[in-house]
Scaffold this motif. Structure first.
Motif, PDB file in Angstrom:
ATOM      1  N   THR A 143      17.113  55.547  44.418  1.00 28.01           N
ATOM      2  CA  THR A 143      17.414  56.492  45.631  1.00 28.01           C
ATOM      3  C   THR A 143      18.904  56.171  46.057  1.00 28.01           C
ATOM      4  OG1 THR A 143      16.661  55.032  47.310  1.00 28.01           O
ATOM      5  CG2 THR A 143      15.151  56.529  46.397  1.00 28.01           C
ATOM      6  N   GLY A 144      19.587  55.144  45.685  1.00 28.15           N
ATOM      7  CA  GLY A 144      20.856  55.067  46.084  1.00 28.15           C
ATOM      8  C   GLY A 144      21.280  53.348  45.965  1.00 28.15           C
ATOM      9  N   ALA A 145      22.503  53.220  46.201  1.00 26.37           N
ATOM     10  CA  ALA A 145      22.952  51.814  46.037  1.00 26.37           C
ATOM     11  C   ALA A 145      22.125  50.694  46.928  1.00 26.37           C
ATOM     12  CB  ALA A 145      24.557  51.652  46.294  1.00 26.37           C
ATOM     13  N   SER A 158      24.813  36.672  49.173  1.00 26.05           N
ATOM     14  CA  SER A 158      25.223  37.285  50.480  1.00 26.05           C
ATOM     15  C   SER A 158      25.870  38.644  50.244  1.00 26.05           C
ATOM     16  CB  SER A 158      26.253  36.316  51.254  1.00 26.05           C
ATOM     17  OG  SER A 158      25.502  35.041  51.457  1.00 26.05           O
ATOM     18  N   MET A 159      25.344  39.270  49.147  1.00 26.06           N
ATOM     19  CA  MET A 159      25.735  40.810  49.021  1.00 26.06           C
ATOM     20  C   MET A 159      27.009  41.081  48.525  1.00 26.06           C
ATOM     21  SD  MET A 159      22.965  42.004  49.853  1.00 26.06           S
ATOM     22  CE  MET A 159      23.520  44.106  50.051  1.00 26.06           C
ATOM     23  N   THR A 160      27.914  39.671  48.281  1.00 21.08           N
ATOM     24  CA  THR A 160      29.012  39.662  47.687  1.00 21.08           C
ATOM     25  C   THR A 160      29.258  40.068  46.086  1.00 21.08           C
ATOM     26  OG1 THR A 160      29.045  37.361  47.357  1.00 21.08           O
ATOM     27  CG2 THR A 160      30.063  38.082  49.539  1.00 21.08           C
ATOM     28  N   CYS A 180      29.255  42.196  39.150  1.00 23.85           N
ATOM     29  CA  CYS A 180      30.576  41.955  39.405  1.00 23.85           C
ATOM     30  C   CYS A 180      30.785  41.233  40.749  1.00 23.85           C
ATOM     31  CB  CYS A 180      31.405  43.145  39.319  1.00 23.85           C
ATOM     32  SG  CYS A 180      31.375  43.898  37.466  1.00 23.85           S
ATOM     33  N   ARG A 181      31.812  40.589  41.147  1.00 24.55           N
ATOM     34  CA  ARG A 181      32.202  40.109  42.456  1.00 24.55           C
ATOM     35  C   ARG A 181      33.035  41.008  43.341  1.00 24.55           C
ATOM     36  NH1 ARG A 181      30.674  35.831  44.971  1.00 24.55           N
ATOM     37  NH2 ARG A 181      31.915  34.866  46.403  1.00 24.55           N
ATOM     38  N   LEU A 182      32.638  40.959  44.323  1.00 23.79           N
ATOM     39  CA  LEU A 182      33.383  41.818  45.464  1.00 23.79           C
ATOM     40  C   LEU A 182      34.591  40.786  46.161  1.00 23.79           C
ATOM     41  CD1 LEU A 182      33.668  44.526  47.043  1.00 23.79           C
ATOM     42  CD2 LEU A 182      32.195  43.322  48.913  1.00 23.79           C
ATOM     43  N   ASP A 183      35.937  41.386  45.660  1.00 18.26           N
ATOM     44  CA  ASP A 183      37.039  40.323  45.961  1.00 18.26           C
ATOM     45  C   ASP A 183      37.278  40.200  47.280  1.00 18.26           C
ATOM     46  OD1 ASP A 183      37.184  40.040  43.322  1.00 18.26           O
ATOM     47  OD2 ASP A 183      38.577  41.718  43.047  1.00 18.26           O
ATOM     48  N   ASP A 184      37.023  41.584  47.995  1.00 14.92           N
ATOM     49  CA  ASP A 184      37.522  41.781  49.476  1.00 14.92           C
ATOM     50  C   ASP A 184      36.456  41.232  50.575  1.00 14.92           C
ATOM     51  OD1 ASP A 184      36.336  43.867  48.993  1.00 14.92           O
ATOM     52  OD2 ASP A 184      38.001  45.220  49.928  1.00 14.92           O
ATOM     53  N   ALA A 185      35.587  40.557  50.286  1.00 11.79           N
ATOM     54  CA  ALA A 185      34.357  40.101  51.162  1.00 11.79           C
ATOM     55  C   ALA A 185      34.594  39.456  52.200  1.00 11.79           C
ATOM     56  CB  ALA A 185      33.180  39.330  50.498  1.00 11.79           C
ATOM     57  N   TYR A 192      26.114  46.841  51.039  1.00  9.40           N
ATOM     58  CA  TYR A 192      26.321  47.662  49.917  1.00  9.40           C
ATOM     59  C   TYR A 192      26.966  48.715  50.192  1.00  9.40           C
ATOM     60  CZ  TYR A 192      23.496  51.317  52.211  1.00  9.40           C
ATOM     61  OH  TYR A 192      23.226  52.620  52.891  1.00  9.40           O
ATOM     62  N   THR A 193      27.321  48.969  51.284  1.00 11.15           N
ATOM     63  CA  THR A 193      28.383  49.912  51.530  1.00 11.15           C
ATOM     64  C   THR A 193      29.877  49.515  51.250  1.00 11.15           C
ATOM     65  OG1 THR A 193      28.366  49.208  54.013  1.00 11.15           O
ATOM     66  CG2 THR A 193      27.144  51.059  53.758  1.00 11.15           C
ATOM     67  N   ASP A 194      30.171  48.397  51.227  1.00 15.05           N
ATOM     68  CA  ASP A 194      31.517  47.590  50.680  1.00 15.05           C
ATOM     69  C   ASP A 194      31.719  47.783  49.528  1.00 15.05           C
ATOM     70  OD1 ASP A 194      31.993  47.072  53.671  1.00 15.05           O
ATOM     71  OD2 ASP A 194      30.741  45.191  53.419  1.00 15.05           O
ATOM     72  N   TRP A 195      30.637  48.037  48.540  1.00 15.56           N
ATOM     73  CA  TRP A 195      30.669  47.996  47.050  1.00 15.56           C
ATOM     74  C   TRP A 195      31.246  49.340  46.641  1.00 15.56           C
ATOM     75  CZ3 TRP A 195      24.784  47.008  45.988  1.00 15.56           C
ATOM     76  CH2 TRP A 195      24.425  45.545  46.499  1.00 15.56           C
ATOM     77  N   PRO A 196      32.242  48.940  45.554  1.00 13.60           N
ATOM     78  CA  PRO A 196      32.824  50.219  44.743  1.00 13.60           C
ATOM     79  C   PRO A 196      31.984  50.817  43.833  1.00 13.60           C
ATOM     80  CG  PRO A 196      33.531  48.184  43.735  1.00 13.60           C
ATOM     81  CD  PRO A 196      32.602  47.779  44.939  1.00 13.60           C
TER      82      PRO A 196
END
Length: 253
Positions: A143-145, A158-160, A180-185, A192-196
């Motif tokens: 249904t979405g990310a 931690s959602m990073t 993949c790792r989120l660089d700017d956590a 999840y809204t921070d994910w590209p």
């Protein structure tokens, strides 16, 4: 006349091939279903059986027409009628059970996402197929990310981390699978809204694909039904035109 019987041979081969494709395909959304849902595997075997039967009926119909064997033409008519009724019944069941099927599909995908683990070799093929689906449809989750928030590995990180196949960045798609790792956590945590990643869920993508191709699907189904009806009409007409004394006529060796 014989062209119609030849069409049934071709039609049977197409149906048979489609059933085999469902069982063998490992690189599309169908693979997610057939690996997870026993009902789709059963449907594939039914398609293979129907395809083989249709090819046999085409052969018997041609044989009955050439040698004027009424019993073969009668058998041809009866089998075509059974196949046509079965197809109509299957279509009605799918139509009236579409919400149930949609719910079952949702459970399958949600379970896959929740337990997704790149290190799990037992489910590697299934997970790679889901990655392929997300990349091809440019979607994320069912249904979405937000669906990926339930994944155990992502929770522990931690959602990073986020699924690479969901990403809208070329460098992540090169990875193709896994996380993949989120660089700017911020402070080592994220949402999840921070994910590209893509905002569209795969459910919407699949439904859009069905809508876009609905005309083709209905056209193919209608064409198959028309061919079957023509075959029934032709066989019963030939059967009536054969004289009763030719009933036991058999092909010469």
């Amino acid at each position: 006349m014989y062209v119609l019987f030849l069409l049934f041979q071709i039609l049977g081969a197409v149906i048979l091939g489609f059933g085999i494709w469902i069982l063998a395909d490992k690189t599309s959304f169908i693979a997610v279903l057939q690996m997870s849902s026993p009902s789709l595997k059963t449907g594939a075997y039914i398609l293979i059986g129907v395809g083989a039967l249709t090819m046999l009926m085409g052969f018997l119909g041609c044989l009955g027409a050439v040698n004027e064997i009424r019993c073969l033409l009668g058998l041809y008519f009866t089998c075509l009628m059974i196949i046509l009724i079965t197809q109509v019944a299957a279509g009605l069941v799918i139509y009236f059970q579409k919400e149930t099927l949609k719910e079952e599909l949702s459970h399958i995908v949600e379970d896959l996402i929740e337990n997704y683990n790149p290190l799990n070799e037992d489910k590697k093929n299934l997970q790679e197929v889901w990655d392929y689906v997300q990349i091809q449809i440019t979607c994320c989750g069912w249904t979405g990310a937000k669906d990926w928030e339930d994944n155990e590995i992502i929770i522990n990180k931690s959602m990073t981390e986020y699924p690479c196949s969901c990403s809208n960045r070329t460098e992540d798609l090169a990875e193709g699978r896994g996380f993949c790792r989120l660089d700017d956590a911020v402070n080592g945590t994220a949402a999840y809204t921070d994910w590209p990643v893509h905002g569209q869920g795969c459910m919407d993508g699949v439904e859009q694909w069905l809508k876009d191709n609905l005309g083709v699907i209905l056209g193919v189904c209608t064409g198959v039904a028309v061919i079957e009806l023509l075959g029934m009409i032709l066989s019963i007409s030939l059967c009536k035109n054969i004289h009763s004394e030719d009933y036991t006529k058999v092909p010469k060796s």
